[in-house]
Motif scaffolding. Sequence first.
Motif, PDB file in Angstrom:
ATOM      1  N   SER A  82       0.838  -1.195   0.000  1.00 40.24           N
ATOM      2  CA  SER A  82       0.000   0.000   0.000  1.00 40.24           C
ATOM      3  C   SER A  82       0.873   1.245   0.000  1.00 40.24           C
ATOM      4  CB  SER A  82      -0.927   0.013   1.225  1.00 40.24           C
ATOM      5  OG  SER A  82      -0.163   0.096   2.420  1.00 40.24           O
ATOM      6  N   VAL A  83       0.227   2.364  -0.200  1.00 40.76           N
ATOM      7  CA  VAL A  83       0.888   3.664  -0.100  1.00 40.76           C
ATOM      8  C   VAL A  83       0.158   4.452   0.981  1.00 40.76           C
ATOM      9  CG1 VAL A  83       1.372   5.851  -1.247  1.00 40.76           C
ATOM     10  CG2 VAL A  83       1.665   3.706  -2.488  1.00 40.76           C
ATOM     11  N   ARG A  84       0.913   4.949   1.931  1.00 41.53           N
ATOM     12  CA  ARG A  84       0.322   5.711   3.038  1.00 41.53           C
ATOM     13  C   ARG A  84       0.376   7.196   2.694  1.00 41.53           C
ATOM     14  NH1 ARG A  84      -0.855   4.651   8.304  1.00 41.53           N
ATOM     15  NH2 ARG A  84      -0.802   6.398   9.781  1.00 41.53           N
ATOM     16  N   LEU A  85      -0.793   7.812   2.643  1.00 43.18           N
ATOM     17  CA  LEU A  85      -0.912   9.237   2.335  1.00 43.18           C
ATOM     18  C   LEU A  85      -1.471   9.938   3.566  1.00 43.18           C
ATOM     19  CD1 LEU A  85      -0.978  11.689   0.367  1.00 43.18           C
ATOM     20  CD2 LEU A  85      -3.283  10.934  -0.292  1.00 43.18           C
ATOM     21  N   GLU A  86      -0.782  11.017   3.997  1.00 43.81           N
ATOM     22  CA  GLU A  86      -1.216  11.763   5.182  1.00 43.81           C
ATOM     23  C   GLU A  86      -1.370  13.234   4.827  1.00 43.81           C
ATOM     24  OE1 GLU A  86       1.514  11.072   8.342  1.00 43.81           O
ATOM     25  OE2 GLU A  86       0.845   9.007   8.681  1.00 43.81           O
ATOM     26  N   LEU A  87      -2.439  13.815   5.332  1.00 42.53           N
ATOM     27  CA  LEU A  87      -2.716  15.235   5.152  1.00 42.53           C
ATOM     28  C   LEU A  87      -2.827  15.856   6.543  1.00 42.53           C
ATOM     29  CD1 LEU A  87      -3.450  17.487   3.065  1.00 42.53           C
ATOM     30  CD2 LEU A  87      -5.837  16.876   3.428  1.00 42.53           C
ATOM     31  N   GLU A  88      -1.897  16.760   6.855  1.00 39.58           N
ATOM     32  CA  GLU A  88      -1.816  17.328   8.198  1.00 39.58           C
ATOM     33  C   GLU A  88      -1.928  18.846   8.135  1.00 39.58           C
ATOM     34  OE1 GLU A  88       0.956  16.652  12.143  1.00 39.58           O
ATOM     35  OE2 GLU A  88       1.934  16.814  10.194  1.00 39.58           O
ATOM     36  N   ASP A  89      -2.714  19.415   9.044  1.00 42.47           N
ATOM     37  CA  ASP A  89      -2.854  20.870   9.096  1.00 42.47           C
ATOM     38  C   ASP A  89      -2.571  21.376  10.497  1.00 42.47           C
ATOM     39  OD1 ASP A  89      -5.317  20.978  10.757  1.00 42.47           O
ATOM     40  OD2 ASP A  89      -6.294  20.113   9.007  1.00 42.47           O
ATOM     41  N   THR A  90      -2.453  22.683  10.616  1.00 43.48           N
ATOM     42  CA  THR A  90      -2.225  23.331  11.915  1.00 43.48           C
ATOM     43  C   THR A  90      -3.465  24.116  12.330  1.00 43.48           C
ATOM     44  OG1 THR A  90      -1.225  25.234  10.774  1.00 43.48           O
ATOM     45  CG2 THR A  90       0.256  23.490  11.534  1.00 43.48           C
ATOM     46  N   GLY A  91      -4.612  23.533  12.066  1.00 39.61           N
ATOM     47  CA  GLY A  91      -5.877  24.223  12.318  1.00 39.61           C
ATOM     48  C   GLY A  91      -6.359  24.112  13.741  1.00 39.61           C
ATOM     49  N   ILE A  92      -7.653  24.343  13.899  1.00 34.87           N
ATOM     50  CA  ILE A  92      -8.245  24.412  15.240  1.00 34.87           C
ATOM     51  C   ILE A  92      -8.480  23.035  15.837  1.00 34.87           C
ATOM     52  CG2 ILE A  92      -9.314  26.638  14.757  1.00 34.87           C
ATOM     53  CD1 ILE A  92     -11.949  25.201  14.301  1.00 34.87           C
ATOM     54  N   GLY A  93      -8.365  21.993  15.018  1.00 34.49           N
ATOM     55  CA  GLY A  93      -8.540  20.630  15.528  1.00 34.49           C
ATOM     56  C   GLY A  93     -10.001  20.257  15.731  1.00 34.49           C
ATOM     57  N   ILE A  94     -10.205  19.031  16.182  1.00 35.17           N
ATOM     58  CA  ILE A  94     -11.547  18.491  16.392  1.00 35.17           C
ATOM     59  C   ILE A  94     -11.674  18.039  17.835  1.00 35.17           C
ATOM     60  CG2 ILE A  94     -13.224  16.750  15.639  1.00 35.17           C
ATOM     61  CD1 ILE A  94     -11.618  16.546  13.023  1.00 35.17           C
ATOM     62  N   ARG A  95     -12.783  18.328  18.431  1.00 37.69           N
ATOM     63  CA  ARG A  95     -13.013  17.910  19.823  1.00 37.69           C
ATOM     64  C   ARG A  95     -13.043  16.379  19.916  1.00 37.69           C
ATOM     65  NH1 ARG A  95     -17.294  21.829  22.986  1.00 37.69           N
ATOM     66  NH2 ARG A  95     -15.986  23.695  22.939  1.00 37.69           N
TER      67      ARG A  95
END
Length: 351
Positions: free
Chosen positions: A270-283
Amino acid sequence: MKFWIRYIKEKRLVLCLYGVTVFLLVAVGCLYHIENLYRLLYGVVMTLAVWTVAGILQGRSYVRKCKDLESAARLLEGSGDYVPGEICHVLSRWETGENGTENTLEGDLAGLVRTLCDNQAREQSRWEEKATDRNDYYMMWTHQIKTPIAALKLLLEGNENVRDGFLMREELFKIEQYVEMVLTFQRLESLSSDLVLQEYELGSILRRTAKKFSILFINKGLALELPETKARVLTDEKWFGFCLEQLFSNSIKYTRQGKIAVYVEECAESVRLELEDTGIGIRPEDLPRIFEKGFTGYNGRMNKKSTGIGLYLCRRIFDHLSIRVNVESQEGKGTRASMELPVKRLDMGGL
């Protein structure tokens, strides 16, 4: 009282057989001058008492079922959910008893069930016809609305260096996204037949998706880290691209400052794809439900523009594409979406 009369009418054959049996028993007793005939008659009376008690108990159950059936029929008649003509016919038979055929509880139950099934089939057919018309209209609307959107894009091409022009292009881009979401939602039921699984270069799909969102990155002043990768995955470019767009859209929407980073890791199968942000996040309490249809969570209620449809569509599409997805988040620090994409296995048997 009408149901008791009807019950007695239904049991008239049994009553007649009992009367004939008693008559034959007494007649034979008299013919052969049986002594103590009154004792035989005493047995007949005792038997009659037992039959009467059993008949009353059975009759009470019969009447209760008839009343329940009548209540159900009248409820359906008054609800307007079904055509009541046949049901009224059943009710009139109960009240008059004039039907020309054997009128039994079982027969009326079977007739009512047939009536309900027939009417339900008609209602289902009408509902499907209306749903088809509605879907056809939405499909036509989503295709037609693309024409004025394309015209607006052309009109805004000359205002690229003007702040208002950037803002108008951003809003126009959002309209395009909403229209595309409606179109995807309409096509979701036929997703299986629309899939075209092929081997694609992941980096190419990522670059095209990022380019579409360039106006949003510029207007919000966000940085994008996009890796150079030659990884190839087995997927449907259109449907997987839609999911990527939804993930990018959510990251940009809830990231006020900082960056959005994409990471790619090639594994054996498989290929692992990650999308990461520096946003407000999720509770934490919202995180397990983000893929539910219509769920917006705390962030969505604060934003007041979320529909709760985008990630639901992603989950449905990911399931069809055999993509495993996991979302991790820390409130106030950001969110990371990880996807496991299948790769095309090479057949080495001929080498």
